[in-house]
Scaffold this motif. Structure first.
Motif, PDB file in Angstrom:
ATOM      1  N   ASP A  48       0.802  -1.224   0.000  1.00  0.00           N
ATOM      2  CA  ASP A  48       0.000   0.000   0.000  1.00  0.00           C
ATOM      3  C   ASP A  48       0.836   1.276   0.000  1.00  0.00           C
ATOM      4  O   ASP A  48       0.300   2.363   0.156  1.00  0.00           O
ATOM      5  CB  ASP A  48      -0.970   0.005   1.176  1.00  0.00           C
ATOM      6  N   ARG A  74      -3.783   1.568  -3.751  1.00  0.00           N
ATOM      7  CA  ARG A  74      -3.619   2.189  -2.436  1.00  0.00           C
ATOM      8  C   ARG A  74      -2.307   2.982  -2.380  1.00  0.00           C
ATOM      9  O   ARG A  74      -2.262   4.064  -1.780  1.00  0.00           O
ATOM     10  CB  ARG A  74      -3.622   1.121  -1.342  1.00  0.00           C
ATOM     11  N   ARG A  78      -1.745   6.980  -1.600  1.00  0.00           N
ATOM     12  CA  ARG A  78      -0.939   7.420  -0.456  1.00  0.00           C
ATOM     13  C   ARG A  78       0.174   8.369  -0.870  1.00  0.00           C
ATOM     14  O   ARG A  78       0.467   9.340  -0.163  1.00  0.00           O
ATOM     15  CB  ARG A  78      -0.321   6.205   0.246  1.00  0.00           C
TER      16      ARG A  78
END
Length: 206
Positions: A48, A74, A78
């Motif tokens: 992620d 993800r 981020r």
């Protein structure tokens, strides 16, 4: 019948959005202690993007690669503008030869069927004199004996054939696969937990 979801994607579908990588602080300190600002770092099995974010904050040029598209989605969310690339399992890494200074394989090798094949690909993309940094769970004799004697359901869960861990390393076997893949220099340290019950292995290979 509906199509079967690829198992790597299925794993990420059930991982909570706010999940923190196991032994995150220890692994982050190990990683950041071996990289420098300006280096191009391959975050292999980036998940992620938790470590990609730390590398970016440290001034590194990060390429994130993973076999799961859900994980990469993800990671992109981020880390703004992250160079995130998907690779099919067992396929060549989507980078040119001699194109990165450091490869970070944090909790990756235990998920791979062909470990030496993947490490050969790592050597291909590393520049001459480049560094491979590895973290992986440690399976020492004492900890395994304790798990076998007292683990009960924990033992079953640890070696559940439906789990995503395919390989189980000791310091000796990690040395062996690094040597087989052509890494001439490697240092391995057992970390975390009591002296005879260490939880992880950290390796630096060149």
């Amino acid at each position: 019948m509906p199509p079967v979801e690829p198992w790597r994607e299925a794993v990420w579908r059930v991982v909570p959005e706010d999940a923190k990588p196991e032994r995150f602080a220890t692994r982050r300190a190990f990683l950041l202690g071996h990289v420098r600002a300006g280096e191009r770092v391959l975050d292999l099995g980036a998940g992620d993007g938790a470590f990609a974010a730390e590398l970016r904050a440290a001034g590194c040029n990060v390429v994130a690669v993973d076999v799961a598209r859900a994980a990469l989605a993800r990671a992109r969310a981020r880390v703004a503008g992250l160079d995130a690339r998907h690779v099919e399992e067992g396929a060549p890494l989507p980078l040119d030869e001699d194109s990165v200074d450091v490869v970070w394989a944090g909790e990756v090798l235990e998920h791979v069927a062909d470990v030496v094949g993947l490490l050969a690909e790592v050597r291909r993309v590393l520049r001459w004199g480049g560094t491979l940094l590895v973290s992986t769970p440690y399976h020492g004799r004492i900890s395994l004996a304790a798990l076998a004697l007292f683990g009960g359901a924990r033992l079953d869960a640890h070696f559940d054939p439906r789990a995503d861990h395919l390989r189980f390393f000791t310091a000796r076997t990690l040395h062996a696969v690094l040597a087989d893949a052509g890494f001439a220099e490697h240092q391995i340290e057992a970390v975390g937990g009591a002296p005879l019950l260490r939880r992880g292995l950290h390796a630096v290979a060149r």
